[in-house]
Every structure is written in C-alpha cells, then in structure tokens.
Design an enzyme around this catalytic site. Structure first.
Site, mmCIF file in Angstrom:
data_model
loop_
_atom_site.group_PDB
_atom_site.id
_atom_site.type_symbol
_atom_site.label_atom_id
_atom_site.label_comp_id
_atom_site.label_asym_id
_atom_site.label_seq_id
_atom_site.Cartn_x
_atom_site.Cartn_y
_atom_site.Cartn_z
ATOM 1 N N LYS A 181 1.641 23.270 -7.762
ATOM 2 C CA LYS A 181 0.345 22.801 -8.267
ATOM 3 C C LYS A 181 -0.112 21.637 -7.392
ATOM 4 O O LYS A 181 0.460 20.547 -7.437
ATOM 5 C CB LYS A 181 0.444 22.306 -9.711
ATOM 6 C CG LYS A 181 -0.940 21.958 -10.260
ATOM 7 C CD LYS A 181 -0.913 20.984 -11.415
ATOM 8 C CE LYS A 181 -1.013 19.548 -10.988
ATOM 9 N NZ LYS A 181 -2.267 19.150 -10.324
ATOM 10 N N GLY A 234 4.256 11.536 -7.045
ATOM 11 C CA GLY A 234 3.102 11.003 -7.755
ATOM 12 C C GLY A 234 3.393 9.594 -8.225
ATOM 13 O O GLY A 234 4.268 8.911 -7.680
ATOM 14 N N SER A 235 2.673 9.166 -9.240
ATOM 15 C CA SER A 235 2.826 7.795 -9.728
ATOM 16 C C SER A 235 4.087 7.683 -10.585
ATOM 17 O O SER A 235 4.587 8.672 -11.121
ATOM 18 C CB SER A 235 1.601 7.427 -10.566
ATOM 19 O OG SER A 235 1.478 8.355 -11.627
ATOM 20 N N GLY A 239 5.749 10.252 -13.177
ATOM 21 C CA GLY A 239 7.147 10.563 -12.868
ATOM 22 C C GLY A 239 8.046 10.410 -14.082
ATOM 23 O O GLY A 239 8.938 11.226 -14.326
ATOM 24 N N CYS A 290 1.888 5.830 -0.256
ATOM 25 C CA CYS A 290 2.950 5.276 -1.093
ATOM 26 C C CYS A 290 3.699 4.194 -0.329
ATOM 27 O O CYS A 290 4.273 3.289 -0.925
ATOM 28 C CB CYS A 290 3.899 6.362 -1.554
ATOM 29 S SG CYS A 290 4.479 7.388 -0.213
ATOM 30 N N GLU A 391 1.187 -1.480 -8.103
ATOM 31 C CA GLU A 391 0.653 -0.659 -7.009
ATOM 32 C C GLU A 391 -0.856 -0.518 -7.181
ATOM 33 O O GLU A 391 -1.322 -0.115 -8.244
ATOM 34 C CB GLU A 391 1.316 0.718 -7.052
ATOM 35 C CG GLU A 391 0.909 1.592 -5.880
ATOM 36 C CD GLU A 391 1.553 2.978 -5.934
ATOM 37 O OE1 GLU A 391 1.517 3.615 -7.005
ATOM 38 O OE2 GLU A 391 2.062 3.419 -4.890
HETATM 39 P P1 NAD Z 1 -0.507 11.106 -10.077
HETATM 40 O O1 NAD Z 1 0.810 10.697 -10.614
HETATM 41 O O2 NAD Z 1 -1.717 10.806 -10.848
HETATM 42 O O3 NAD Z 1 -0.522 12.699 -9.870
HETATM 43 C C1 NAD Z 1 0.457 13.360 -9.095
HETATM 44 C C2 NAD Z 1 0.461 14.833 -9.481
HETATM 45 O O4 NAD Z 1 0.953 14.931 -10.813
HETATM 46 C C3 NAD Z 1 -0.915 15.481 -9.486
HETATM 47 O O5 NAD Z 1 -0.809 16.810 -9.009
HETATM 48 C C4 NAD Z 1 -1.296 15.450 -10.955
HETATM 49 O O6 NAD Z 1 -2.210 16.453 -11.317
HETATM 50 C C5 NAD Z 1 0.046 15.684 -11.606
HETATM 51 N N1 NAD Z 1 0.149 15.203 -12.988
HETATM 52 C C6 NAD Z 1 -0.567 14.215 -13.582
HETATM 53 N N2 NAD Z 1 -0.193 14.080 -14.860
HETATM 54 C C7 NAD Z 1 0.789 14.987 -15.080
HETATM 55 C C8 NAD Z 1 1.578 15.324 -16.203
HETATM 56 N N3 NAD Z 1 1.456 14.696 -17.379
HETATM 57 N N4 NAD Z 1 2.491 16.316 -16.083
HETATM 58 C C9 NAD Z 1 2.665 16.940 -14.902
HETATM 59 N N5 NAD Z 1 1.930 16.678 -13.797
HETATM 60 C C10 NAD Z 1 1.007 15.702 -13.889
HETATM 61 O O7 NAD Z 1 -0.562 10.541 -8.597
HETATM 62 P P2 NAD Z 1 -1.726 10.643 -7.513
HETATM 63 O O8 NAD Z 1 -2.842 9.743 -7.930
HETATM 64 O O9 NAD Z 1 -2.041 12.071 -7.214
HETATM 65 O O10 NAD Z 1 -0.982 10.046 -6.230
HETATM 66 C C11 NAD Z 1 -0.790 8.695 -6.040
HETATM 67 C C12 NAD Z 1 0.626 8.294 -6.442
HETATM 68 O O11 NAD Z 1 1.584 9.069 -5.736
HETATM 69 C C13 NAD Z 1 0.910 6.848 -6.076
HETATM 70 O O12 NAD Z 1 1.609 6.223 -7.120
HETATM 71 C C14 NAD Z 1 1.788 6.985 -4.844
HETATM 72 O O13 NAD Z 1 2.628 5.884 -4.591
HETATM 73 C C15 NAD Z 1 2.559 8.217 -5.147
HETATM 74 N N6 NAD Z 1 3.102 8.806 -3.924
HETATM 75 C C16 NAD Z 1 4.444 8.722 -3.726
HETATM 76 C C17 NAD Z 1 5.005 9.249 -2.560
HETATM 77 C C18 NAD Z 1 6.484 9.191 -2.324
HETATM 78 O O14 NAD Z 1 6.989 10.031 -1.591
HETATM 79 N N7 NAD Z 1 7.201 8.247 -2.889
HETATM 80 C C19 NAD Z 1 4.166 9.842 -1.601
HETATM 81 C C20 NAD Z 1 2.798 9.901 -1.852
HETATM 82 C C21 NAD Z 1 2.271 9.388 -3.026
#
Ligand code: NAD
Length: 502
Positions: A181, A234-235, A239, A290, A391
C-alpha cells in the site's frame, strides 16, 4: 482555472496480475504539490475487500514463486534494474510531479531503486546459510533461509520509489509474495517501480498493489490472517499502532520510523564544509527526510560565525517547482505538512526560540498554487523545547549551542529518536568517540545526516524503529526465516545430548 488533464492517468489496483477497480468504485486524486491544478493521477480508494483479494492472490502466487530458484528470481530483478535505468528520467519527472522534491533528488530516488535491484539480484546467488558439525557421528547439520510467505508493506511519501524498493526487492528475491500500500500522496512512483518489475517478467500475483488510506487499507493488511510479515515505514505514532496490531497476530514486523537528527559542529570543524552540509541536510527534500538534519549543535566558540554564514546561505536558496532548472528546494508535499511547519514555528516562538529566517508560507504568484514554505532557522533553541525534541518533517531547523564535546553528546542523545547523526571535526579522537557514543543507527563524520547507501544497514534505535534494518544483506534476515535441518545417515537412532558415542 483549467485542470491540466492531458497527462492524467486513471490507475487501478494490481491484483493477481490484473488491473482492477476498487470494490467501492471510489477514487482519490494525486495532485502536484508545486502546482495544485496539475492532476497527476486518479487512484482507487480501496478497502478490506480489495485487501482480501490481493492477499488471496499473493497466497496463491506464493505456492509457485517460492519454488522458483533464487538465481532465477534474481534475473528478474536484474532486468528490472536495467528497465529502471532506461526509464530513470521519466520516473524521476513523475516523482517530482507527484511529490515535489527537485529533479536532481528524484533522480537519486530512482537510482536507489536501481542500486537495490542490482544489489538484491546479487543476493539471489548468495542467500547463504550455514553448515556446521553435528555433535553426533554420521549426521549432517545446516541452516537454510526460507521465505516467510505473504509480506504486507506500507510506505510513506517522501521516498516514494526508494522505500518500496527496499521492501519489495529483498522480499521477492527471497521467494515471498507481497501486498503493498503506497502513501496516498505518492502512489505513482510505486506503480512505476512495479511496472518495471512486470515488464522484467515478474509473474502474476507476486506483487499486488492496493491503494488507499492507512485505516481502510493499511490496517486491514496488517490484520489479515494470511499476511505473515509486515514492513512499515512511517511516523512513530503509526508505527506503534501497526506494531501492536502485528504483535497481536504474532507477525514479524519491521518498523522504520521518525528521527530528530543532530549535526554536531565542533570548534575545529571546517566551517565552510559544515555550512554546506547543514544546508543540504536540513533543506534537501524540503526537510522531509527521516534523516533530515533538524538540530544543529554548535560549539559556542564558533556559534556566531557559523550561524551568520548559514542564515545568509539559507536566505539565498532558490525555492520553486522542482522540475524547473536551478530550483534547489521544492514545495512541501501537502497542505497538512505546511500547516505542521507553521504550527512548529508558532510553538518555537511561544517557547522563546529566536526566528532567524523564514518562518512562513511563501506568498506571491509563483507560489500561489503550491505548498511552499520558506527555509526556516531558529536560534537560541534549548534542548527542552518542543522544536528540539519533536519531528517537524519540514524545512525547519533548530540551532543549539554547547560548551564541550561531552555536552554536545548529551544533547544529541537526549531525544526519543535515534536514526541519524553527524559530527564535523578534524580531531580523529573525537570522531571515533562520536561513532561509538552517539545513540543512533547511522553516524556521519564530516558529512550531513542524510545520504544512506543501499548496501549498508538502514534504521535506528529508540522510537525510530523496533530493531530491524533495511538495506544491505541484513534485509534478508527480515524476509527469510531460518530452518535448521539435521540429516542422519547413520541408519540408527541417535539421541542428541544423550548418546555420547562411548
Ligand atoms: P505516516 O505514518 O502518516 O504514514 C505512513 C504510511 O502508513 C502511509 O502509507 C499511511 O497511509 C499509512 N498509515 C497511516 N495510518 C495507518 C494505520 N492506522 N494503519 C496502517 N497504516 C497506516 O507517515 P508519512 O507522513 O507518510 O511519512 C512521514 C514519516 O515517515 C516521518 O515520521 C518520517 O520520519 C518517516 N520515515 C521514516 C523512514 C525510515 O526509514 N526510518 C523513512 C522515511 C520516512
């Protein structure tokens, strides 16, 4: 204003090798964050029913894909790497259009997928296990890597091709099948990556795409009983929810989450180099990495000089549409991200930080149709302020001062995250101590906090993740499970720990 329709495409989910609409028939729009009237694509708004179809297709495909010899699976990755190389420019342009970061950087994003394809293709002929002596005579012992099954993958928008490639490519070379996804802001780049894999000969059902929201698609993937492993980038907030849901199903779950990355500038540093690194680390990808440099810790002896140079250079950065030549910083990805940056500016001012430059959404005709936020620097930031701890994920940088090396380390480590850090110094002793004592998964010496290479482990400690790493051969540890095999050729019952052979 007229909507630019000419290059708009309608996308569907990819399920079992077929492009299908979502059960709901609902869709969402993917728009250019630099030019909002530019509609990039229309994608399905899927739900649990689509997830179930995709998981069933992946489960079916797993029956045969796991039996394809790994070197043969790898040939597909190798061909995909070639196809991505041929299409690099087009895919980079698509990515800038859907995500905003400048073309130079989106070319780098596609390049990461190419590098990962070639690297993981090599793993198809390695994927080593161990042989080891048995404690019993005429008995052979080994451990072999087995695929884990159907892998569910959920990705963010900031590296829309690189991050899906870090998940999909090791998973499929190991013999798994996948349901992915992509982030709603940037699905096109995942489609482009998967199209390259299909054109390289990937069989139907090995990779399935279901587009839609986190709650309607992401969580149903995590909770589906036939999905055997989960990988989320993701965030930290998402997570935590995903990790808890995966734990309820006893599923291995790899979480790559947020960061609050510090760059330490010692008083013996090459200042010009440090300023250059700070600009790239903080404002590359508009601060939406990130690993973005979001805190700079400066030795108080050089703080004034460093700050003046940095602020002057930040003011000169050229902001605009990432497809235009000479633009150095693109827009933020969405209205929501701009609002987050603006919110943190207000919080920082309220807490007593000093706004040195930027701090607001850019106005004027050139910026009217996009999400442009001025590169922002705060001075006088204290380690306890929210701007120094949370962040932001935007072009907002905090400057903090320290007295000595130990003080710098203490500030650097005093956050909930532990992804990346950097130190600028010409003192080799300090550099080695920093490598050892900074509490992050990645450390750079005389380079900014960004710039990971695909053959090294990528990930962090504390709330940045749950101990897994992407990239490098370590990625195989997540996408395979160990099987220990004992072959007894003695033709009699031998009992481990009991029969001593005497
Ligand atoms: P986000 O957490 O909002 O979303 C990430 C993904 O999770 C998206 O596809 C979103 O649709 C999905 N998602 C959201 N809520 C969910 C739920 N309840 N259940 C399952 N899936 C869900 O993050 P974002 O805004 O897309 O990206 C930014 C974040 O990602 C920042 O915190 C950044 O630091 C992190 N990030 C981390 C890395 C790493 O490798 N450590 C790399 C890139 C980005």
């Amino acid at each position: 204003m007229a909507i630019a329709k000419s290059t708009t495409r309608n996308f569907k989910n990819l399920i079992g090798g077929k492009w299908v609409s979502a059960h709901s028939r609902k869709t969402f729009e993917n728009r250019n964050p630099a030019k909002n009237r530019d509609l990039v694509g229309i994608f399905p708004s899927s739900d649990t029913r689509d997830v179930s179809d995709a998981v069933a297709a992946a489960k079916e495909a797993f029956k045969t894909w796991r039996l394809v010899p790994a070197p043969k699976r790898a040939e597909i990755l190798f061909r995909a790497g070639g196809i991505l190389t041929e299409r690099k420019e087009q895919y980079a342009r698509d990515m800038t259009r859907e995500m905003g970061k400048v073309l130079e950087e989106t070319r780098g994003d596609v390049q990461e997928a190419i590098d990962t394809a070639f690297y993981m293709a090599g793993e198809g002929r390695r994927m080593f296990g161990n042989t080891t002596p048995s404690e019993l005579q005429n008995k052979f012992a080994m451990s072999v890597r087995m695929p884990v099954g159907v892998c569910g993958m959920i990705t963010p928008w900031n590296f829309p091709m690189a991050i899906p490639s870090w998940k999909l490519l090791p998973a499929i070379v190991c013999g798994n099948t996948c349901v992915i996804k992509p982030a709603q802001a940037t699905p096109l780049s995942t489609y482009n990556l998967v199209q390259a894999l299909l054109d390289a000969g990937l069989p139907a059902g090995v990779v399935n795409i279901v587009s839609g929201s986190g709650s309607q698609v992401g969580m149903p993937i995590v909770e589906h009983p036939d999905v055997t492993a989960i990988s989320l980038t993701g965030s930290s907030e998402v997570g935590r929810a995903v990790g808890m849901a995966a734990a309820a199903g006893f599923k291995p779950c790899s979480l790559e989450l947020g960061g609050k990355n510090a760059m330490i500038v010692m008083d013996d540093a090459n200042l010009d180099l440090a300023v250059e690194g700070a600009l790239w680390g903080a404002f590359g990808t508009t601060g939406q990495r990130c690993t973005a440099t979001s805190r700079i810790l400066i030795h108080k002896k050089i703080a004034r000089r460093f700050t003046e140079q940095l602020v002057e250079r930040a003011r000169k950065l050229r902001i605009g549409n990432g497809l235009e030549k000479g633009v150095q910083v693109g827009p933020q990805v969405s209205q929501q991200q701009v609002e987050t940056s603006a919110m943190y500016v207000k919080v920082a001012i309220d807490e007593g930080a000093k706004l040195l430059t930027g701090g607001k959404r850019l106005q004027g005709k050139a910026y009217a149709d996009g999400y442009f936020f001025a590169p922002t620097i705060f001075g006088g930031v204290k380690p306890s302020m929210r701007i120094a701890r949370e962040e932001v994920f935007g072009p907002v940088l905090s400057l903090l001062e320290f007295d000595n090396f130990e003080h710098a380390l203490a500030i650097a480590n005093d956050v909930d995250y532990g992804l990346s850090a950097a130190i600028y110094t010409r003192d080799v002793n300090q550099a080695y101590r920093a490598m050892r004592d900074i509490d992050t998964g990645i450390v750079y010496i005389n380079a900014p906090t960004i710039g990971a290479e695909v053959h090294l482990p990528f990930g962090g400690v504390k709330q940045t993740g749950n101990g897994h790493r992407e990239g490098g051969s370590g990625a195989l540890d997540f996408y395979t499970t160990w099987k220990s095999v004992y072959v007894d050729y003695s033709d009699r019952l031998q009992r481990a720990q009991i029969d001593t052979g005497e």
